[in-house]
Design a protein around this motif. Sequence first.
Motif, short mmCIF file in Angstrom:
data_model
loop_
_atom_site.label_atom_id
_atom_site.label_comp_id
_atom_site.label_asym_id
_atom_site.label_seq_id
_atom_site.Cartn_x
_atom_site.Cartn_y
_atom_site.Cartn_z
N GLY A 242 0.82 -1.21 0.00
CA GLY A 242 0.00 0.00 0.00
C GLY A 242 0.85 1.25 0.00
N ASN A 243 0.32 2.29 0.64
CA ASN A 243 1.00 3.58 0.77
C ASN A 243 1.40 4.14 -0.59
OD1 ASN A 243 0.95 3.63 3.71
ND2 ASN A 243 2.39 1.93 3.60
N TRP A 282 6.04 -4.26 -7.69
CA TRP A 282 5.74 -2.97 -7.08
C TRP A 282 6.99 -2.11 -7.03
CZ3 TRP A 282 0.76 -1.80 -5.80
CH2 TRP A 282 -0.14 -2.87 -5.71
N ALA A 290 6.19 2.78 1.97
CA ALA A 290 6.14 1.45 1.36
C ALA A 290 7.48 0.73 1.50
CB ALA A 290 5.72 1.53 -0.10
#
Length: 366
Positions: A242-243, A282, A290
């Motif tokens: 996330g973040n 990611w 993150a």
Amino acid sequence: MVNHPERWCPPFTQVQLREMWTYTDGAVTVKGYRRPDGTAGAETWVLVDQVTGKVQGDVPAGEFSRRFRPVDVFADVPSLSTYLGTVTAPDGAALVDLVLDRDPFMLANGLRRAARPHALMVPRSHRDGWSSATDSELAARQTAMILVAAWYRSLDNGHVVFCANDSPPNQDYLRDIAAASGRPADRGPDATVTRNPRQDVQHAHLHAFYAEHRPAENHESAAAAGHRVMAEGYQAFGDVLGNDAVQVDRDGTGLAAGLLAAAAPWGGSYCSYQLGVDGPLWVMPALGPAQDEVNRLLARADGLQAQPDPKLGGAVNLVRLSLADERRLHAAQRATADQRAGFETFVAQRGLDARSLAVDCVRAAD
């Protein structure tokens, strides 16, 4: 070197130092950065002591690249004592080298107190980050990832997590080379190009972290802590971050362009995280929530600690035991020798030559 005491400034912070590239002329190793146009001393390079952060002087543009070269620990990976093998193109050209981290993360895990490998994938040609890699290099990297994942599976059904800390191309230095030769250079944005502060080695590389199939005791961490320490292994990780993390398409020929686009708002530097060969890729800023979370996950998985690092302005970093202790150094060297022999046996059983791991042959053998 031209000294201008009136231009000297207070010492740079640790974060600023880590954002500068390191250069050497063979006798002196310094941090350096180009002064932007429109500032006092433009068209010169500032030399900075890499320990104290104090300015040592400056060097005119053009002269800088004739005298200094970027430090590159991975300039000759096959000569390293931790070298494993090389992924090659169909014509035999070397594309990506495999090498072990000289400081293993886990020297004593599980019931057998086994040392776990920590492999790195390194493009043979110099790249500051994988966002600068060619399609052939990225295809070879994927082949190396498949091979390492299979190797880890053969070691107690281990899993793999891939991470990178990449910098943008060092355009300031490339422009200085052009200036030194009298060639016109595409200046682009005039802002000074900064390095990823988490990238200790000034050469793109992809970490392959070993993750235990099930929780296991980290005996080395337990000995240091004075109590039992468990490594959570694979169960510590998930596919989603996330973040400030952004998902990038990991397939096809657009990977480099996707990495460049995602990292553009952060000045071109980024960190990456991918769980297994088939997990989503990611990318995230080097200094942000993150990447802090990634380091916490790695710590939980390995039975290590993750703490704020003053050299990163308080960003979270993985705390590793060093090789300063002579007994640990010798243990790491023995583990590395055993893992190199194990890797050679692993690839030989698949009819492969570690020194020339042809892309097509590796994938056919997997």
